[in-house]
Scaffold this motif. Structure first.
Motif, PDB file in Angstrom:
ATOM      1  N   LYS A   8      36.600  69.289 176.906  1.00 43.88           N
ATOM      2  CA  LYS A   8      35.883  68.194 177.788  1.00 43.88           C
ATOM      3  C   LYS A   8      36.779  67.373 178.604  1.00 43.88           C
ATOM      4  O   LYS A   8      36.875  67.674 179.842  1.00 43.88           O
ATOM      5  CB  LYS A   8      34.797  67.318 177.035  1.00 43.88           C
ATOM      6  N   ARG A   9      37.338  66.429 177.916  1.00 41.42           N
ATOM      7  CA  ARG A   9      38.143  65.435 178.564  1.00 41.42           C
ATOM      8  C   ARG A   9      38.943  64.609 177.620  1.00 41.42           C
ATOM      9  O   ARG A   9      38.809  64.664 176.573  1.00 41.42           O
ATOM     10  CB  ARG A   9      37.380  64.412 179.540  1.00 41.42           C
ATOM     11  N   GLY A  10      40.149  63.991 178.179  1.00 41.46           N
ATOM     12  CA  GLY A  10      41.097  63.579 177.602  1.00 41.46           C
ATOM     13  C   GLY A  10      42.113  62.617 178.243  1.00 41.46           C
ATOM     14  O   GLY A  10      42.097  62.628 179.319  1.00 41.46           O
ATOM     15  N   ASP A  11      43.153  62.355 177.643  1.00 42.51           N
ATOM     16  CA  ASP A  11      44.160  61.433 178.511  1.00 42.51           C
ATOM     17  C   ASP A  11      45.515  62.175 178.756  1.00 42.51           C
ATOM     18  O   ASP A  11      46.419  61.764 179.123  1.00 42.51           O
ATOM     19  CB  ASP A  11      44.575  60.035 177.609  1.00 42.51           C
ATOM     20  N   GLY A  12      45.462  63.475 178.269  1.00 41.59           N
ATOM     21  CA  GLY A  12      46.742  64.260 178.844  1.00 41.59           C
ATOM     22  C   GLY A  12      47.554  64.494 177.564  1.00 41.59           C
ATOM     23  O   GLY A  12      48.542  65.061 177.839  1.00 41.59           O
ATOM     24  N   HIS A  13      47.450  63.725 176.408  1.00 37.36           N
ATOM     25  CA  HIS A  13      48.447  63.665 175.398  1.00 37.36           C
ATOM     26  C   HIS A  13      48.206  64.531 174.373  1.00 37.36           C
ATOM     27  O   HIS A  13      48.933  64.626 173.461  1.00 37.36           O
ATOM     28  CB  HIS A  13      48.514  62.337 174.931  1.00 37.36           C
ATOM     29  N   ILE A  14      47.158  65.328 174.460  1.00 40.60           N
ATOM     30  CA  ILE A  14      46.707  66.379 173.517  1.00 40.60           C
ATOM     31  C   ILE A  14      46.275  67.494 174.154  1.00 40.60           C
ATOM     32  O   ILE A  14      45.295  67.467 174.922  1.00 40.60           O
ATOM     33  CB  ILE A  14      45.540  65.846 172.615  1.00 40.60           C
ATOM     34  N   VAL A  15      47.041  68.581 174.140  1.00 38.54           N
ATOM     35  CA  VAL A  15      46.806  69.536 175.097  1.00 38.54           C
ATOM     36  C   VAL A  15      46.645  70.950 174.203  1.00 38.54           C
ATOM     37  O   VAL A  15      47.387  71.062 173.212  1.00 38.54           O
ATOM     38  CB  VAL A  15      47.730  69.865 176.267  1.00 38.54           C
ATOM     39  N   LEU A  16      45.930  71.943 174.587  1.00 33.78           N
ATOM     40  CA  LEU A  16      45.883  73.266 174.044  1.00 33.78           C
ATOM     41  C   LEU A  16      47.186  73.790 174.024  1.00 33.78           C
ATOM     42  O   LEU A  16      47.963  73.847 174.981  1.00 33.78           O
ATOM     43  CB  LEU A  16      44.748  74.116 174.532  1.00 33.78           C
ATOM     44  N   ALA A  17      47.670  74.448 172.968  1.00 38.30           N
ATOM     45  CA  ALA A  17      48.981  75.229 173.215  1.00 38.30           C
ATOM     46  C   ALA A  17      48.991  76.569 172.239  1.00 38.30           C
ATOM     47  O   ALA A  17      48.034  76.699 171.603  1.00 38.30           O
ATOM     48  CB  ALA A  17      49.855  74.385 172.400  1.00 38.30           C
ATOM     49  N   ASP A  18      49.915  77.685 172.506  1.00 40.32           N
ATOM     50  CA  ASP A  18      50.129  78.521 171.897  1.00 40.32           C
ATOM     51  C   ASP A  18      50.637  78.187 170.528  1.00 40.32           C
ATOM     52  O   ASP A  18      51.683  77.899 170.639  1.00 40.32           O
ATOM     53  CB  ASP A  18      50.883  79.786 172.601  1.00 40.32           C
ATOM     54  N   CYS A  19      49.970  78.627 169.339  1.00 37.57           N
ATOM     55  CA  CYS A  19      50.522  78.440 168.148  1.00 37.57           C
ATOM     56  C   CYS A  19      52.061  78.886 167.641  1.00 37.57           C
ATOM     57  O   CYS A  19      52.515  78.204 167.294  1.00 37.57           O
ATOM     58  CB  CYS A  19      49.588  78.787 166.945  1.00 37.57           C
ATOM     59  N   ALA A  20      52.240  79.958 168.541  1.00 37.84           N
ATOM     60  CA  ALA A  20      53.584  80.473 168.404  1.00 37.84           C
ATOM     61  C   ALA A  20      54.801  79.759 169.382  1.00 37.84           C
ATOM     62  O   ALA A  20      55.880  80.112 169.132  1.00 37.84           O
ATOM     63  CB  ALA A  20      53.803  81.902 168.584  1.00 37.84           C
ATOM     64  N   SER A  21      54.397  78.973 170.199  1.00 39.78           N
ATOM     65  CA  SER A  21      55.231  78.270 171.243  1.00 39.78           C
ATOM     66  C   SER A  21      56.075  77.147 170.621  1.00 39.78           C
ATOM     67  O   SER A  21      56.913  76.886 171.326  1.00 39.78           O
ATOM     68  CB  SER A  21      54.245  77.659 172.490  1.00 39.78           C
ATOM     69  N   ALA A  22      55.667  76.360 169.645  1.00 39.06           N
ATOM     70  CA  ALA A  22      56.383  75.429 169.218  1.00 39.06           C
ATOM     71  C   ALA A  22      56.166  75.123 167.892  1.00 39.06           C
ATOM     72  O   ALA A  22      55.330  75.420 167.136  1.00 39.06           O
ATOM     73  CB  ALA A  22      56.219  74.099 170.044  1.00 39.06           C
ATOM     74  N   THR A  23      57.023  74.189 167.206  1.00 41.79           N
ATOM     75  CA  THR A  23      56.508  73.611 165.756  1.00 41.79           C
ATOM     76  C   THR A  23      56.133  72.137 166.117  1.00 41.79           C
ATOM     77  O   THR A  23      55.986  71.763 167.155  1.00 41.79           O
ATOM     78  CB  THR A  23      58.048  73.354 165.212  1.00 41.79           C
ATOM     79  N   ASP A  24      55.824  71.553 165.128  1.00 41.25           N
ATOM     80  CA  ASP A  24      55.051  70.163 165.188  1.00 41.25           C
ATOM     81  C   ASP A  24      53.741  70.124 165.866  1.00 41.25           C
ATOM     82  O   ASP A  24      53.342  69.114 166.704  1.00 41.25           O
ATOM     83  CB  ASP A  24      55.927  69.189 165.691  1.00 41.25           C
ATOM     84  N   LEU A  25      53.091  71.401 165.960  1.00 41.93           N
ATOM     85  CA  LEU A  25      51.509  71.426 166.574  1.00 41.93           C
ATOM     86  C   LEU A  25      50.533  70.998 165.412  1.00 41.93           C
ATOM     87  O   LEU A  25      50.806  71.263 164.119  1.00 41.93           O
ATOM     88  CB  LEU A  25      51.360  72.766 166.779  1.00 41.93           C
ATOM     89  N   LEU A  26      49.588  70.327 166.043  1.00 38.35           N
ATOM     90  CA  LEU A  26      48.250  70.095 165.331  1.00 38.35           C
ATOM     91  C   LEU A  26      47.473  71.407 165.298  1.00 38.35           C
ATOM     92  O   LEU A  26      47.180  71.785 166.356  1.00 38.35           O
ATOM     93  CB  LEU A  26      47.553  68.923 166.017  1.00 38.35           C
ATOM     94  N   GLU A  27      46.869  72.052 163.889  1.00 39.61           N
ATOM     95  CA  GLU A  27      46.395  73.024 163.813  1.00 39.61           C
ATOM     96  C   GLU A  27      44.976  72.660 163.303  1.00 39.61           C
ATOM     97  O   GLU A  27      44.784  72.131 162.261  1.00 39.61           O
ATOM     98  CB  GLU A  27      47.160  73.850 162.871  1.00 39.61           C
ATOM     99  N   VAL A  28      44.032  73.444 164.020  1.00 37.56           N
ATOM    100  CA  VAL A  28      42.557  73.342 163.569  1.00 37.56           C
ATOM    101  C   VAL A  28      42.199  74.645 163.372  1.00 37.56           C
ATOM    102  O   VAL A  28      42.499  75.853 164.060  1.00 37.56           O
ATOM    103  CB  VAL A  28      41.551  72.784 164.773  1.00 37.56           C
ATOM    104  N   TRP A  29      41.692  74.790 162.196  1.00 36.08           N
ATOM    105  CA  TRP A  29      41.132  76.115 161.637  1.00 36.08           C
ATOM    106  C   TRP A  29      39.515  76.144 161.728  1.00 36.08           C
ATOM    107  O   TRP A  29      38.850  75.295 161.203  1.00 36.08           O
ATOM    108  CB  TRP A  29      41.738  76.108 160.304  1.00 36.08           C
ATOM    109  N   SER A  30      39.256  77.199 162.294  1.00 33.78           N
ATOM    110  CA  SER A  30      37.635  77.308 162.352  1.00 33.78           C
ATOM    111  C   SER A  30      37.244  78.717 161.899  1.00 33.78           C
ATOM    112  O   SER A  30      37.972  79.663 162.333  1.00 33.78           O
ATOM    113  CB  SER A  30      37.453  77.164 163.686  1.00 33.78           C
ATOM    114  N   ARG A  31      35.958  79.089 161.214  1.00 36.04           N
ATOM    115  CA  ARG A  31      35.640  80.164 161.073  1.00 36.04           C
ATOM    116  C   ARG A  31      35.293  80.882 162.331  1.00 36.04           C
ATOM    117  O   ARG A  31      35.291  82.173 162.313  1.00 36.04           O
ATOM    118  CB  ARG A  31      34.188  79.911 160.132  1.00 36.04           C
ATOM    119  N   ALA A  32      34.923  80.333 163.364  1.00 38.81           N
ATOM    120  CA  ALA A  32      34.400  80.830 164.670  1.00 38.81           C
ATOM    121  C   ALA A  32      35.583  81.266 165.608  1.00 38.81           C
ATOM    122  O   ALA A  32      35.448  82.013 166.348  1.00 38.81           O
ATOM    123  CB  ALA A  32      33.451  79.749 165.319  1.00 38.81           C
ATOM    124  N   ASN A  33      36.803  80.500 165.429  1.00 44.45           N
ATOM    125  CA  ASN A  33      37.912  80.709 166.380  1.00 44.45           C
ATOM    126  C   ASN A  33      39.244  80.745 165.761  1.00 44.45           C
ATOM    127  O   ASN A  33      40.330  80.856 166.525  1.00 44.45           O
ATOM    128  CB  ASN A  33      37.927  79.460 167.337  1.00 44.45           C
TER     129      ASN A  33
END
Length: 173
Positions: A74-99
């Motif tokens: 929806k919206r944010g301040d630009g400091h949390i962005v969707l990322a490719d999980c293989a693109s970097a370390t130190d990522l926040l990971e969210v696990w979902s049964r749907a996704n």
């Protein structure tokens, strides 16, 4: 007599200038007529100028991400962005049964993102302190996410094992 004649000229000149100004400003006479171009009058430049840029903090390409991945950003301040999980370390990971696994890159000293990810059951923190807000039906719950570790959230932290929707992520350094 000479003074009176000079006064009358002054008053007459003032009235004449005033009448001319009234005609020009009031629309009675156009001071600079616009010649027709191609049978129509030219439009004013101000009418065609660019609009204002207003930041609504909406997530860029949110419709495309929803269509491709089933994630509503929806919206944010630009400091949390969707990322490719293989693109970097130190990522926040969210696990979902749907996704499955969804990763976010966090920057800055604080971050905020409003989103919707259904059936979230775990979050792996990164080097930031994080909180997630989730809902199940009318009930809302907030979970503190452990730094650099797995945190059970949603159905895995619920005694009844209900599905929870991730609604917000907030981070701080």
């Amino acid at each position: 007599m000479k003074v009176r004649k000079t006064m009358l000229r002054g008053v007459g000149a003032t009235l004449g200038v005033g009448a001319l100004a009234w005609l020009v400003v009031g629309g009675g006479v156009s001071a600079a007529p616009v010649p027709p171009v191609g049978g129509s009058a030219m439009a004013a430049v101000a009418d065609e100028g660019p609009g204002y840029a207003v930041e609504d903090f909406g997530y860029p390409d949110a419709d495309k991400i929803l269509a491709e991945r089933g994630i509503t950003l929806k919206r944010g301040d630009g400091h949390i962005v969707l990322a490719d999980c293989a693109s970097a370390t130190d990522l926040l990971e969210v696990w979902s049964r749907a996704n499955d696994k969804i990763c976010f890159r966090v920057t800055g000293t604080t971050g905020y993102l409003s989103l919707e990810i259904p059936a979230v059951f775990a979050v792996k923190g990164n080097s930031y302190s994080a909180k997630v807000d989730m809902t199940t039906g009318p009930e809302e719950k907030q979970f503190d996410v452990n730094k650099n570790a797995w945190t059970p959230v949603g159905e895995s932290a619920d005694e009844q094992g209900r599905d929870f929707m991730l609604m917000e992520i907030r981070t701080a350094k």
